[in-house]
Scaffold this active site. Structure first.
Site, PDB file in Angstrom:
ATOM      1  N   GLY A 198       0.797  -1.220   0.000  1.00  0.00           N
ATOM      2  CA  GLY A 198       0.000   0.000   0.000  1.00  0.00           C
ATOM      3  C   GLY A 198       0.826   1.265   0.000  1.00  0.00           C
ATOM      4  N   GLY A 200       2.574   2.586  -2.483  1.00  0.00           N
ATOM      5  CA  GLY A 200       2.344   3.384  -3.681  1.00  0.00           C
ATOM      6  C   GLY A 200       1.136   4.296  -3.515  1.00  0.00           C
ATOM      7  N   TYR A 234      -6.680   3.212 -10.504  1.00  0.00           N
ATOM      8  CA  TYR A 234      -6.852   4.636 -10.790  1.00  0.00           C
ATOM      9  C   TYR A 234      -8.330   4.985 -10.937  1.00  0.00           C
ATOM     10  CZ  TYR A 234      -1.830   5.018 -11.501  1.00  0.00           C
ATOM     11  OH  TYR A 234      -0.481   5.026 -11.310  1.00  0.00           O
TER      12      TYR A 234
END
Length: 282
Positions: A198, A200, A234
């Site tokens: 996690g 990133g 995203y």
């Protein structure tokens, strides 16, 4: 008519044709070349009329490639499945002994580590041969009189004081004529041994927060088109694919093309010869 053919059907047809052609080619060394040339003669003209050239090359690629979109495509040398641990993963900390992580703004003395991270990402993507940036370039362009980019670093720390920079995100400020202040993020990278924790998400959120608090109203970036988990991540964050939504494609000009355009094109002189007077004070 061709433009209405579903993309998956086109891709399946191409793959089938490729497999058939390669199977019938006798010299092993020429399998790909022969298959490509035969398919190209049949498909190229019609495909290029309806699809970007990069898409066409992607479909015919024997190894496969990655594409960056949200506005652009970038052909990579290796497929996602061929990506391996990068050779540039050299750091002092032991991943098992790291007790905390620090997100901080990059400093000029970090440029050597930033470059190693850039190369590490390029190796992971199979495009290390395309990295031309130098440590001096990074120091001048990010920490000189005029800053062209911003960089946020992720540092892993042990209790004994040993620490290493193990991730980065780089972005540049721009301006969207519809939205106002905007940011273009170029790269985000976490070293192999520290992924799937996690981290990133933390790095990306901190960079986005800095942009937002600085008055940014629009953030745009790149994502590997074939990296479905990344695309979905995203999307969950709130990003939307502007290529799919608006049909925009980002284009680029660099090196020889840029030099040729600037040095050899004379639009003002061309207009002058036709009787149109243009003066530039730039």
């Amino acid at each position: 008519m061709l433009s209405r053919v579903p993309l998956r059907v086109m891709l399946a047809s191409l793959r089938s044709s490729t497999a058939t052609t390669i199977a019938t080619a006798t010299p092993a060394a020429d399998k790909f070349t022969v298959g490509l040339s035969r398919i190209a003669r049949c498909w190229r003209k019609s495909l290029i009329r309806n699809f970007p050239v990069e898409d066409f090359n992607q479909f015919l690629s024997y190894e496969g490639s990655q594409r960056r979109n949200l506005g652009s495509y970038g052909t990579k040398a290796k497929a996602l499945t061929n990506q391996v641990k990068t050779t540039s993963d050299q750091y002092k900390v032991n991943p098992e002994l790291v007790s905390r992580y620090v997100v901080r703004t990059a400093r000029a003395e970090d440029c050597g580590e930033i470059l190693r991270l850039i190369v590490g990402l390029a190796e992971w993507e199979g495009t290390a041969d395309q990295v031309e940036i130098t440590e001096e370039d990074l120091r001048r362009d990010g920490f000189g009189d005029e800053s062209f980019y911003q960089c946020i670093l992720l540092e892993a720390c042990q209790d004994d004081g040993v620490s290493s920079i193990i991730g980065y995100i780089m972005f540049t400020r721009s301006y969207c004529v519809w939205k106002g202040r905007s940011v273009l993020w170029e790269d985000i990278f976490i070293r192999d041994d520290f992924r799937e924790k996690g981290l990133g998400s933390v790095l990306f959120h901190e960079a986005s927060r800095i942009a937002y608090l600085g008055g940014c109203k629009y953030i745009v970036g790149y994502v590997d088109f074939e990296n479905e988990p990344a695309r979905e991540w995203y999307k969950r964050c709130g990003y939307e694919n502007i290529t799919e939504k608006h049909g925009y494609n980002m284009i680029a000009m660099t090196r020889k093309s840029l030099h040729n355009y600037v040095e050899n094109h004379r639009p003002i002189e061309k207009l002058g010869k036709s009787g149109v007077l243009v003066e530039s004070t730039v």
